[in-house]
Write an enzyme that holds these catalytic residues in place. Sequence first.
Site, PDB file in Angstrom:
ATOM      1  N   HIS A 406      -6.135  -2.518   5.999  1.00  0.00           N
ATOM      2  CA  HIS A 406      -4.686  -2.680   6.151  1.00  0.00           C
ATOM      3  C   HIS A 406      -4.269  -4.137   5.910  1.00  0.00           C
ATOM      4  O   HIS A 406      -3.421  -4.425   5.064  1.00  0.00           O
ATOM      5  CB  HIS A 406      -4.311  -2.234   7.572  1.00  0.00           C
ATOM      6  N   GLU A 407      -4.899  -5.050   6.649  1.00  0.00           N
ATOM      7  CA  GLU A 407      -4.482  -6.456   6.578  1.00  0.00           C
ATOM      8  C   GLU A 407      -4.817  -7.091   5.226  1.00  0.00           C
ATOM      9  O   GLU A 407      -4.062  -7.924   4.729  1.00  0.00           O
ATOM     10  CB  GLU A 407      -5.091  -7.264   7.734  1.00  0.00           C
ATOM     11  N   HIS A 410      -2.000  -6.321   2.927  1.00  0.00           N
ATOM     12  CA  HIS A 410      -0.886  -7.271   3.048  1.00  0.00           C
ATOM     13  C   HIS A 410      -1.235  -8.588   2.367  1.00  0.00           C
ATOM     14  O   HIS A 410      -0.417  -9.182   1.677  1.00  0.00           O
ATOM     15  CB  HIS A 410      -0.612  -7.573   4.522  1.00  0.00           C
ATOM     16  N   HIS A 413      -1.147  -8.408  -1.371  1.00  0.00           N
ATOM     17  CA  HIS A 413       0.255  -8.269  -1.776  1.00  0.00           C
ATOM     18  C   HIS A 413       0.914  -9.662  -1.808  1.00  0.00           C
ATOM     19  O   HIS A 413       1.592 -10.024  -2.769  1.00  0.00           O
ATOM     20  CB  HIS A 413       0.964  -7.345  -0.774  1.00  0.00           C
TER      21      HIS A 413
HETATM   22 ZN   LIG Z   1       1.072  -3.851   8.415  1.00  0.00          ZN
END
Ligand SMILES: [Zn+2]
Length: 617
Positions: A406-407, A410, A413
């Site tokens: 998940h991290e 980010h 991105h």
């Molecule tokens: Zn998040």
Amino acid sequence: MIGLSAFAILLFAGSLWAQAAKERSEIDPQYKWKLEDIYPTVESWNSAFAALEAATPRLEAFKGRLSESPALLLQCLELNDSLSSLSHRLRVYANLKLDEDKRVGASQELADRILSLGSRVSSAGSFIDPELLTIDSTKIQEFLRTTPKLQVYRFYLENLLRTKAHVLSDKEEDILAKAGPVTNSFINTFNIIDNGDISFGTIKDEKGNDLQLTKGRTSVIMRGPDRRMRRDAFYEFNKTYWKYINGLAANLAASVNKDYFLAQVRSYPTCLDWSLDGYNVPTSVFRNIIAAANANLAPLHKWASIRKRILGLDTLRSYDLYAPLGTDVPKTYTWEEAKQIVAAGLTPMGKTYSTDLQMGMNSGWIDVYESRGKESGGYNWGTYTSHPYILLNYNGSLEEVFTLAHEIGHALHAHYQKQREPYIYYGSYMFTAEVASTCNEALLMKHMLAKSKDKKEKVLILKRYIEQIIGTFYTQLWYSEFELAIHEQVEKGGALSVDFFRKSFRDIYQKYWGPELVLDTNNELGGMRVYHFYRPYYVYQYALGYAAAQVVSQRILNKEKGALEAYQQFLYTGSSDYPIDILKEAGVDVTTPEPVARTIKLFGELVDEMEKLLNEK
Ligand SMILES: [Zn+2]
């Protein structure tokens, strides 16, 4: 500037009782992030701080002069961006340093100093938007036409002009600004009651000892195997809220009335129009997703009945909805295994992404292990002028493997955005921020489900996926529907009483979960104790972003033509366009019911797969 979500998403830390064993100094540097990549020493941070402090008053010179020439306007916007970027860089360093060990006073001092200077920087630039709104639109268009360098700011300026129809006269704006402390008071009152005044009682733990309830503990107990504890915690938790119920209801009613007041004075027909116009989202998008969910709630009803059967219950209660299924046996993964699993799961993202992923996982971006005084949970943060930073408290659980996926989603991105976007568009909308992270999770879940030979591990992953869709998608739609009900009640001249809040929350709750779930009066309180209802029409963005991520991951896994390329373009985009158009570029049209329908279909398939797996001997 439009309200952007920062790249700092805090996750709830699972463990409530655990104590960190090691001091930070005892941890091998290869598992720590490299803050020296932002500032090599605290002295260099101090010099940058002094430079920012000296430069901030220069903005003053532009006040009242933005309409003079395009060159002057450009200079002002560039100066404002560079000050804001430097301020952010100083703030990120200080806070990351502090999060390494909260006990270090010197780090706290850095964080306090930049907090104070940072607010001076934003206040120095706060005249820009209001002043731009007083300039004739044709003049700004003329500036844009004649000054190529101003093109960078085209979207920002045009977005500002778009809202002009709802800007009032100077005198009226001044009155509204002065009313700010009043219009913002309801959310503050709620927070004071909910985080200050309220204190919960105790329940008996597994061994019969008193256990002081907190919100965090209640949520852990609800995911625990002991039904007696779950039930006691549920009743004790709600007993506390009953004492405050009339005050909470009156405060929420006042807040909804405030929303309607603001919508009306700004000439919007409804609160929904007012709220959604901030991101230029048509109200039909909101109404379509609610309708699409309502048209197919059957998979969620089915999940309720499977739960009831697996747990062997006569009646399924709300405190059974997140309990373990009995087969959940925790498996652990070393840090090296976690990195390998994540890399394998994200292979469909293509070569460039995989190479950058390796760089991200192995170049001082990540602070891996727990240590004394370290911030809990996990997040990604960073500056426009440095690589991203990820804080983890890696403990080897399956959940932590997903936190990494998940991290790092980010982080990458942000890493890509910086390559293409100017500072002003760096950062994602609430709408789009979670796409990159949840798409990674979806790819990883599909990968692990396909690879795993271990039935217990498979059940765990399926359960995780199912519950994530419930939490991030269904629940947010149900909350959105409740928001619509309470705002429409006021818009048609009705009153918001305790009874109205209770009944409408309960009805929607029951509709979503279906007939197997047996609610009681405690379940009716939810509408009055959720913080998000003080931020009108906010949570639907979670559902829509989540659905978009599911569509993207499915298209990539199905190798649909152009899917990966479209998504890669998305990863390079911050906020240089409206969120709906950014998602469209990523290959997801959220103005159609398709993303929601596809997510519900996926949910149904996961539930069927789970049923099959649980029926196997
Ligand atoms: Zn998040």
